[in-house]
Design a protein around this motif. Structure first.
Motif, mmCIF file in Angstrom:
data_model
loop_
_atom_site.group_PDB
_atom_site.id
_atom_site.type_symbol
_atom_site.label_atom_id
_atom_site.label_comp_id
_atom_site.label_asym_id
_atom_site.label_seq_id
_atom_site.Cartn_x
_atom_site.Cartn_y
_atom_site.Cartn_z
ATOM 1 N N UNK A 187 0.849 -1.193 0.000
ATOM 2 C CA UNK A 187 0.000 0.000 0.000
ATOM 3 C C UNK A 187 0.885 1.243 0.000
ATOM 4 N N UNK A 188 0.625 2.149 -0.910
ATOM 5 C CA UNK A 188 1.368 3.397 -1.107
ATOM 6 C C UNK A 188 2.772 3.190 -1.673
ATOM 7 N N UNK A 189 3.080 1.969 -2.127
ATOM 8 C CA UNK A 189 4.342 1.755 -2.835
ATOM 9 C C UNK A 189 4.213 2.313 -4.247
ATOM 10 N N UNK A 190 5.314 2.787 -4.775
ATOM 11 C CA UNK A 190 5.381 3.228 -6.159
ATOM 12 C C UNK A 190 5.715 2.023 -7.027
ATOM 13 N N UNK A 191 4.990 1.861 -8.106
ATOM 14 C CA UNK A 191 5.322 0.827 -9.079
ATOM 15 C C UNK A 191 6.410 1.422 -9.965
ATOM 16 N N UNK A 193 0.471 2.286 -5.772
ATOM 17 C CA UNK A 193 -0.371 1.113 -5.550
ATOM 18 C C UNK A 193 -1.260 1.308 -4.325
ATOM 19 N N UNK A 194 -2.525 0.957 -4.493
ATOM 20 C CA UNK A 194 -3.417 0.887 -3.349
ATOM 21 C C UNK A 194 -3.299 -0.497 -2.728
ATOM 22 N N UNK A 195 -3.384 -1.554 -3.579
ATOM 23 C CA UNK A 195 -3.241 -2.913 -3.062
ATOM 24 C C UNK A 195 -3.063 -3.887 -4.214
ATOM 25 N N UNK A 196 -2.519 -5.029 -3.909
ATOM 26 C CA UNK A 196 -2.497 -6.193 -4.789
ATOM 27 C C UNK A 196 -3.069 -7.313 -3.944
ATOM 28 N N UNK A 197 -4.214 -7.845 -4.361
ATOM 29 C CA UNK A 197 -4.885 -8.829 -3.519
ATOM 30 C C UNK A 197 -5.599 -9.877 -4.358
ATOM 31 N N UNK A 198 -5.833 -11.022 -3.733
ATOM 32 C CA UNK A 198 -6.620 -12.051 -4.380
ATOM 33 C C UNK A 198 -8.085 -11.632 -4.342
ATOM 34 N N UNK A 199 -8.775 -11.865 -5.459
ATOM 35 C CA UNK A 199 -10.190 -11.529 -5.564
ATOM 36 C C UNK A 199 -10.959 -12.771 -5.992
ATOM 37 N N UNK A 200 -12.265 -12.700 -5.928
ATOM 38 C CA UNK A 200 -13.128 -13.818 -6.286
ATOM 39 C C UNK A 200 -12.997 -14.133 -7.776
ATOM 40 N N UNK A 201 -12.605 -15.359 -8.073
ATOM 41 C CA UNK A 201 -12.378 -15.787 -9.452
ATOM 42 C C UNK A 201 -13.650 -15.682 -10.293
ATOM 43 N N UNK A 202 -14.755 -16.189 -9.780
ATOM 44 C CA UNK A 202 -16.015 -16.150 -10.537
ATOM 45 C C UNK A 202 -16.430 -14.730 -10.869
ATOM 46 N N UNK A 203 -16.298 -13.838 -9.900
ATOM 47 C CA UNK A 203 -16.688 -12.443 -10.113
ATOM 48 C C UNK A 203 -15.820 -11.781 -11.176
ATOM 49 N N UNK A 204 -14.520 -12.028 -11.135
ATOM 50 C CA UNK A 204 -13.632 -11.434 -12.129
ATOM 51 C C UNK A 204 -13.974 -11.960 -13.524
ATOM 52 N N UNK A 205 -14.204 -13.258 -13.644
ATOM 53 C CA UNK A 205 -14.521 -13.833 -14.950
ATOM 54 C C UNK A 205 -15.841 -13.288 -15.490
ATOM 55 N N UNK A 206 -16.813 -13.072 -14.628
ATOM 56 C CA UNK A 206 -18.082 -12.488 -15.068
ATOM 57 C C UNK A 206 -17.876 -11.044 -15.506
ATOM 58 N N UNK A 207 -17.115 -10.289 -14.719
ATOM 59 C CA UNK A 207 -16.863 -8.875 -15.038
ATOM 60 C C UNK A 207 -16.120 -8.730 -16.368
ATOM 61 N N UNK A 208 -15.240 -9.658 -16.681
ATOM 62 C CA UNK A 208 -14.407 -9.577 -17.891
ATOM 63 C C UNK A 208 -14.889 -10.511 -18.995
ATOM 64 N N UNK A 209 -16.130 -10.975 -18.912
ATOM 65 C CA UNK A 209 -16.654 -11.967 -19.855
ATOM 66 C C UNK A 209 -16.489 -11.536 -21.303
#
Length: 149
Positions: free
Chosen positions: A8-12, A60-76
């Protein structure tokens, strides 16, 4: 178990896509204290990813694991368009749905969210955060865009 490493708050400062190794490395730097802290976020066995709004610098705000099903639906629609070009590699739309395919490969979904600049997502088997010493500062390389291994 040690506490999770925060970015969090790291520069990429750089990211590298290693196609042959199916690996993505985000190189980050926390600049709000001395000495600066360097952390690599490493994604292994990457199947697909998409980065957008690369400003050649991000906070960066965060890098985190997210719900796989939700991501696949959002990016269908992205997956629907991509399969024509063999993206993600190995998926045969006629034989199985994208979610069945990525679950069979034991993929997990991760999201890069930023306070400023680049954001995106990654489908990979593993993600780790690795603290680095100051003398291991990144040497930038920055390919961009949607990708697949």
């Amino acid at each position: 178990m040690p506490p999770e490493i925060s970015v969090h708050d790291n520069h990429l400062v750089a990211y590298t896509v290693l196609a042959k190794e199916k690996k993505i490395i985000l190189q980050t730097e926390f600049r709000d204290r001395e000495p600066h802290e360097f952390t690599d976020v490493v994604f292994e066995e990457v199947l697909a990813y998409d980065f957008e709004n690369d400003l050649f610098g991000a906070i960066i705000f965060d890098v985190e694991e997210v719900d796989l099903s939700a991501l696949l639906k959002e990016k269908a629609s992205m997956f629907e368009d991509g399969w024509r070009w063999g993206w993600p590699r190995g998926w045969e739309k006629e034989k199985e749905e994208i979610e069945v395919f990525v679950r069979r490969l034991e993929m997990r979904a991760f999201e890069l969210s930023s306070s400023y600049g680049m954001s995106g997502w990654i489908l990979a088997r593993r993600m780790s955060k690795i603290k680095k010493e100051a003398n291991q500062a990144p040497e930038p390389t920055a390919p961009s865009g949607r990708g697949s291994s």
